[in-house]
Design a protein around this motif. Structure first.
Motif, short mmCIF file in Angstrom:
data_model
loop_
_atom_site.label_atom_id
_atom_site.label_comp_id
_atom_site.label_asym_id
_atom_site.label_seq_id
_atom_site.Cartn_x
_atom_site.Cartn_y
_atom_site.Cartn_z
N VAL A 8 0.83 -1.21 0.00
CA VAL A 8 0.00 0.00 0.00
C VAL A 8 0.86 1.26 0.00
N GLU A 53 -7.53 -0.38 3.19
CA GLU A 53 -7.26 0.22 1.89
C GLU A 53 -6.86 -0.84 0.87
N ALA A 54 -6.01 -1.76 1.29
CA ALA A 54 -5.57 -2.82 0.38
C ALA A 54 -6.74 -3.67 -0.06
N ARG A 56 -10.00 -2.72 -0.07
CA ARG A 56 -10.94 -1.89 -0.86
C ARG A 56 -10.48 -1.74 -2.30
N LYS A 57 -9.19 -1.54 -2.48
CA LYS A 57 -8.64 -1.36 -3.83
C LYS A 57 -8.20 -2.69 -4.46
N ASN A 58 -8.28 -3.76 -3.66
CA ASN A 58 -7.83 -5.10 -4.06
C ASN A 58 -6.43 -5.05 -4.67
N ILE A 59 -5.54 -4.41 -3.91
CA ILE A 59 -4.15 -4.34 -4.33
C ILE A 59 -3.51 -5.73 -4.28
#
Length: 216
Positions: A8, A53-54, A56-59
């Motif tokens: 992230v 965050e990871a 949600r954004k599917n990093i």
């Protein structure tokens, strides 16, 4: 194990400051807190906001180089795993006989310098916390160590971990076997952001201020 890079923030850190994730058999993202699951892994800073965050954004899909799916509840899943690990370590501390339970015994453990850290249940009264904070300040002003105190668990969770009923205040005593419990508790506190509601802080300035007010 050397430094790893958070997917992230792209910042490097020691593994202890990160959480490893792998792809599960069903192509879901699986937390690997013990860092021993097989397969390609990726790392996220050990903070709830970064894991959220990871997810949600599917990093994770890019980092793991596979079409994994991150559960929107992943951040909460990690929190529950950290709670379980911390409570398990506290239970082992109880079995080793290195805990003090109850406000009076915790106060004595703090003032004697035997306490490594203290715990308050979420239901603890502000007055009860204030009295134990006074003990922590007294130790600090006397030149002793700052004894951290955390407010991370419910009364039910603390009672289960310590094998008692209505456990509101507890202290883990300084001993070689208590290091694991401290690491688990600190990891949970850090993951939650170390907010004032989860950690009761007493620094030198606040201690000096409290002492000045007490003498006015």
């Amino acid at each position: 194990m050397g430094e790893r890079t958070c997917i992230v923030t792209r910042c490097t850190a020691e593994p202890e400051d990160l959480i490893r994730f792998v792809a599960g058999p069903d192509m879901s993202v699986v937390p690997d807190l013990k860092r021993n699951l097989p397969g390609r892994g990726c790392w996220v800073t050990a903070a709830r906001a970064r894991v959220d965050e990871a997810a949600r954004k599917n990093i994770f899909r890019k980092a793991l180089k596979t079409p994994v799916t991150a559960d929107p509840d992943l951040g909460a899943q990690v929190d529950r795993l950290l709670v379980k690990a911390a409570l398990g370590a506290l239970g082992l501390a109880r079995k080793a006989g290195i805990v003090a339970l109850g406000a009076a015994k915790v106060d004595a453990a703090i003032r004697s310098g035997r306490a490594l850290f203290a715990l308050h249940a979420a239901e603890a009264s502000e007055d009860g916390i204030r009295k134990l904070n006074q003990a922590r300040r007294a130790v600090l002003l006397a030149g002793g160590p700052e004894i951290p105190a955390f407010r991370l668990f419910s009364e039910a969770e603390m009672s289960l971990a310590f094998g008692g009923a209505n456990v509101i205040h507890a202290a883990v005593l300084g001993a070689e076997t208590s290091a694991a419990a401290q690491r688990r508790v600190v990891a949970l506190d850090r993951y939650r952001g170390g907010h004032p509601e989860s950690r009761e802080t007493v620094d030198g300035e606040s201690a000096r201020t409290a002492s000045h007010k007490d003498t006015e």
